[in-house]
Motif scaffolding. Sequence first.
Motif, short mmCIF file in Angstrom:
data_model
loop_
_atom_site.label_atom_id
_atom_site.label_comp_id
_atom_site.label_asym_id
_atom_site.label_seq_id
_atom_site.Cartn_x
_atom_site.Cartn_y
_atom_site.Cartn_z
N THR A 38 5.91 -10.89 -5.33
CA THR A 38 5.12 -9.87 -6.02
C THR A 38 4.79 -8.73 -5.06
O THR A 38 4.91 -7.55 -5.41
N VAL A 39 4.40 -9.09 -3.85
CA VAL A 39 4.10 -8.08 -2.83
C VAL A 39 5.35 -7.26 -2.53
O VAL A 39 5.31 -6.03 -2.53
N GLN A 40 6.46 -7.94 -2.30
CA GLN A 40 7.70 -7.24 -1.96
C GLN A 40 8.15 -6.33 -3.09
O GLN A 40 8.57 -5.20 -2.84
N ASP A 41 8.06 -6.79 -4.33
CA ASP A 41 8.46 -5.97 -5.48
C ASP A 41 7.61 -4.71 -5.57
O ASP A 41 8.13 -3.61 -5.79
N ASN A 42 6.31 -4.86 -5.42
CA ASN A 42 5.42 -3.71 -5.54
C ASN A 42 5.57 -2.74 -4.38
O ASN A 42 5.49 -1.52 -4.58
N LEU A 43 5.81 -3.24 -3.18
CA LEU A 43 6.04 -2.35 -2.05
C LEU A 43 7.35 -1.58 -2.22
O LEU A 43 7.44 -0.41 -1.86
N ARG A 45 8.65 -0.71 -5.10
CA ARG A 45 8.39 0.31 -6.13
C ARG A 45 7.61 1.49 -5.56
O ARG A 45 7.81 2.63 -5.98
N ALA A 46 6.72 1.22 -4.60
CA ALA A 46 5.89 2.27 -4.04
C ALA A 46 6.63 3.12 -3.00
O ALA A 46 6.19 4.22 -2.67
N ALA A 47 7.74 2.60 -2.48
CA ALA A 47 8.50 3.32 -1.46
C ALA A 47 9.13 4.58 -2.07
O ALA A 47 9.44 4.60 -3.27
N PRO A 48 9.34 5.61 -1.26
CA PRO A 48 10.00 6.81 -1.78
C PRO A 48 11.36 6.45 -2.34
O PRO A 48 12.16 5.78 -1.68
N GLY A 49 11.64 6.86 -3.57
CA GLY A 49 12.89 6.54 -4.22
C GLY A 49 12.97 5.10 -4.70
O GLY A 49 14.03 4.62 -5.04
N GLY A 50 11.82 4.42 -4.76
CA GLY A 50 11.79 3.02 -5.19
C GLY A 50 12.09 2.87 -6.66
O GLY A 50 12.03 3.82 -7.44
N ALA A 51 12.40 1.67 -7.06
CA ALA A 51 12.80 1.40 -8.45
C ALA A 51 11.66 1.59 -9.42
O ALA A 51 10.60 1.21 -9.35
#
Length: 51
Positions: A38-43, A45-51
């Motif tokens: 969950t942490v990895q998925d949300n990080l 998504r928050a990254a520039p150009g994230g999914a």
Amino acid sequence: MPAKRRLTMRQLQQMLRLAGSGTSSREIAVMLGVARSTVQDNLKRAAPGGA
């Protein structure tokens, strides 16, 4: 498959703050009481150009 539990805005903010300070996904997951994935998925998504 387990039901998805929504994170609060406070948890998301804390997750981003901790990640920004160099805390590992595993440590963040333990602190917030959520799965490491969950942490990895949300990080991601928050990254520039994230999914």
